[in-house]
Enzyme design. Structure first.
Site, PDB file in Angstrom:
ATOM      1  N   TYR A 122       0.941  -1.209   0.028  1.00  0.00           N
ATOM      2  CA  TYR A 122       0.013   0.063   0.111  1.00  0.00           C
ATOM      3  C   TYR A 122       0.876   1.329  -0.027  1.00  0.00           C
ATOM      4  O   TYR A 122       1.803   1.283   0.796  1.00  0.00           O
ATOM      5  CB  TYR A 122      -0.821   0.048   1.242  1.00  0.00           C
ATOM      6  CG  TYR A 122      -1.961  -0.849   0.999  1.00  0.00           C
ATOM      7  CD1 TYR A 122      -3.273  -0.289   0.364  1.00  0.00           C
ATOM      8  CD2 TYR A 122      -2.052  -2.072   1.744  1.00  0.00           C
ATOM      9  CE1 TYR A 122      -4.640  -1.037   0.280  1.00  0.00           C
ATOM     10  CE2 TYR A 122      -3.480  -3.139   1.353  1.00  0.00           C
ATOM     11  CZ  TYR A 122      -4.625  -2.378   0.712  1.00  0.00           C
ATOM     12  OH  TYR A 122      -5.483  -3.355   0.441  1.00  0.00           O
ATOM     13  N   GLU A 123       0.606   2.150  -1.079  1.00  0.00           N
ATOM     14  CA  GLU A 123       1.526   3.605  -0.972  1.00  0.00           C
ATOM     15  C   GLU A 123       0.612   4.712  -0.827  1.00  0.00           C
ATOM     16  O   GLU A 123       0.885   5.786  -0.904  1.00  0.00           O
ATOM     17  CB  GLU A 123       1.979   3.266  -2.402  1.00  0.00           C
ATOM     18  CG  GLU A 123       3.062   2.322  -2.563  1.00  0.00           C
ATOM     19  CD  GLU A 123       4.131   2.207  -3.807  1.00  0.00           C
ATOM     20  OE1 GLU A 123       3.841   3.234  -4.286  1.00  0.00           O
ATOM     21  OE2 GLU A 123       4.441   1.213  -3.959  1.00  0.00           O
TER      22      GLU A 123
END
Ligand SMILES: *[C@@H]1O[C@H](CO)[C@@H](O)[C@H](O)[C@H]1NC(C)=O
Length: 305
Positions: free
Chosen positions: A155-156
């Site tokens: 996840y970014e």
């Protein structure tokens, strides 16, 4: 205190000291990992050179908890497959693992955006319990269908609806449950550079015991990065993820991070000489395909010693 007694203990055990020295270099590993399938280049597992003397992980990019058709919307942990399913099929996974006993295949969760669109793949759980339930069931079926061995957390994008502790709980419980259920053998996290550090450090603080590798995205730094800066970033990541197996990383299109031209492999060799090269990963097989995978060959040759 009886010093003469201490001294005689020392004499007794001194001959064993050289045996401890090799242990300080025993942290090197021959693990090579490569992301594959996100960029629509038609790359196949069989295109990528595989050295028999490394442990090789393909990481499918990506499964995302968003709908597969536009407008892309979040699904609260209900994961869907977004990689190239024409070339990277369940039977292609089974076949590459059958022909190469050193190959395992994992799936990476989220990535930067949904299907290469402008929609960011944001972490948006409705609640911890419902997200974990949905993630466990949807990923269990994807992992079984595709014969996968592990997961990677990438996840970014985050927003104010979910804080670092919520992220840590959701991901930590997901990995723990998949491992306890025997669905996966290993898990990695792929922290990007600031401002994501808080989220991944919260996860590491509570759940490092279920995280096997840290795929730190060193190519998040600029393409002007020098070898000595890179080694400094490596030290920082190693202390952020203390006790973790932090891998070095290369972006194979050479657009960012420490490039091969600027000494990426020299930096890896330095870490290996220091006994702390836990492995190398490359983003991505899709980009490398056009050049014929020279960096994949070089990385694996280095790891194979
Ligand atoms: C290096 O990074 C800069 C800034 O992001 C970019 O404009 C440039 O094209 C990059 N150079 C290469 C060789 O990719």
């Amino acid at each position: 205190m009886d010093f003469s007694k201490l001294f005689s203990y020392f004499l007794l055990f001194a001959p064993l000291l050289p045996l401890l020295l090799p242990m300080s270099t025993a942290e090197n590993s021959n693990l090579f990992r490569e992301y594959i399938g996100a960029q629509d280049k038609g790359v196949k597992f069989t295109d990528v050179p595989i050295n028999p003397n490394v442990q090789f992980h393909f990481i499918l990019a990506f499964a995302i908890d968003y709908t597969t058709s536009t407008p892309y919307s979040p699904t609260n942990g209900q994961f869907n497959v977004f990689w190239d399913t024409v070339n990277l099929t369940p039977s292609a996974v089974a076949s590459i693992k059958q022909s190469h006993s050193n190959v395992k295949v994992a799936v990476s969760l989220a990535g930067y955006s949904v299907a290469g669109s402008t929609t960011p793949a944001t972490f948006l759980p409705t609640s911890i319990d419902s997200w974990v339930d949905n993630a466990v069931s949807s990923l269990t079926s994807i992992i079984r269908q595709y014969h996968l061995d592990g997961i990677d957390i990438d996840y970014e994008n985050f927003d104010s609806s979910a804080d670092a502790d919520t992220f840590a709980e959701c991901i930590g419980r997901l990995i723990t449950t998949l491992k306890n259920n025997g669905v996966i053998q290993f898990a990695s996290i792929a922290p990007y550079v600031e401002p994501l550090r808080t989220y991944y450090k919260a996860l590491w603080a509570k759940y490092s015991n279920v995280i096997d590798y840290v795929n730190f995205q060193f190519y998040g730094y600029p393409n002007s990065t020098t070898v000595s800066q890179f080694l400094g970033y490596y030290d920082t990541a190693s202390s952020d993820y203390e006790g973790g197996k932090v891998l070095t990383s290369l972006m194979s299109d050479g657009t960012s991070g420490l490039t091969a031209e600027n000494g990426f492999f020299d930096a890896c060799k330095t870490l290996q000489d220091q006994g702390r090269l836990f492995g190398i990963f490359i983003w991505s097989a899709d980009s490398s395909k056009a050049e014929g995978f020279p960096y994949e060959e070089e990385a694996q040759a280095l790891l194979a010693g």
